[in-house]
Scaffold this active site. Structure first.
Site, mmCIF file in Angstrom:
data_model
loop_
_atom_site.group_PDB
_atom_site.id
_atom_site.type_symbol
_atom_site.label_atom_id
_atom_site.label_comp_id
_atom_site.label_asym_id
_atom_site.label_seq_id
_atom_site.Cartn_x
_atom_site.Cartn_y
_atom_site.Cartn_z
ATOM 1 N N HIS A 200 -36.440 71.890 38.596
ATOM 2 C CA HIS A 200 -37.105 70.889 37.761
ATOM 3 C C HIS A 200 -38.010 71.538 36.703
ATOM 4 O O HIS A 200 -38.030 71.139 35.547
ATOM 5 C CB HIS A 200 -37.913 69.953 38.666
ATOM 6 C CG HIS A 200 -38.663 68.891 37.946
ATOM 7 N ND1 HIS A 200 -40.001 69.009 37.637
ATOM 8 C CD2 HIS A 200 -38.267 67.693 37.469
ATOM 9 C CE1 HIS A 200 -40.395 67.918 37.006
ATOM 10 N NE2 HIS A 200 -39.367 67.107 36.887
ATOM 11 N N PHE B 112 -49.120 73.191 19.977
ATOM 12 C CA PHE B 112 -48.440 73.412 21.248
ATOM 13 C C PHE B 112 -49.457 73.748 22.328
ATOM 14 O O PHE B 112 -49.870 74.901 22.480
ATOM 15 C CB PHE B 112 -47.412 74.533 21.102
ATOM 16 C CG PHE B 112 -46.521 74.687 22.292
ATOM 17 C CD1 PHE B 112 -45.427 73.861 22.461
ATOM 18 C CD2 PHE B 112 -46.777 75.650 23.254
ATOM 19 C CE1 PHE B 112 -44.592 73.999 23.567
ATOM 20 C CE2 PHE B 112 -45.957 75.795 24.364
ATOM 21 C CZ PHE B 112 -44.857 74.974 24.520
#
Length: 156
Positions: free
Chosen positions: A88, A113
């Site tokens: 994941h 970011f």
């Protein structure tokens, strides 16, 4: 409070309209990232700030894209993804990172970011901008986005 070798950026954001999109996962880390971003925005003289809480980091790109298309001068993406026992982590990290890059390139709007991709909670806390943290990635994301906004404005 930044990594050795990181640049010191002077940022003037006066007149900028900025959206901060922040994930809801990992509350303590996110509180630090948001506080760092808000402090940097204040220091940069940004008065027009909208804070939006995303369900998670996977949703950051679509929300950043929507706000970039609404005329915001810069969008700050804040989130944290911590490695677990399944793939994941890799899927969400890659999708969110690639999506944020695409948003910046497709819209021409700087995307700060501030997405932490860490092996464990301790690594995330070290980057969260908390009093005991060694880094402040929320602040750094704002400084990078506003610096880019200023550079883009010089193009006319």
């Amino acid at each position: 409070m930044s990594t050795p070798g990181a640049p010191t950026l002077f940022v003037d954001g006066a007149g900028a309209r900025v959206a901060v999109i922040a994930s809801r996962w990992h509350t303590e880390v996110m509180d630090g990232l948001i506080a760092g971003a808000e402090g940097a925005l204040k220091d940069a003289n940004v008065d027009d700030v909208t804070l939006i809480r995303a369900p998670g980091s996977f949703e950051l790109p679509i929300l950043c894209q929507a706000y970039a298309r609404q005329g915001f001068d810069a969008v700050i993406a804040l989130g944290v993804i911590i490695r677990g026992d399944t793939p994941h982590f890799e899927y969400v990290s890659a999708s969110a990172t690639d999506g944020l890059t695409r948003v910046a390139l497709d819209t021409g709007v700087p995307i700060g970011f501030g997405l932490l991709t860490c092996d464990d909670e301790d690594q995330a806390l070290e980057r969260a901008g908390l009093p005991d943290s060694q880094e402040d990635k929320g602040r750094e994301a704002v400084e990078a986005a506003l610096s880019t906004w200023n550079l883009l404005r010089t193009l006319g």
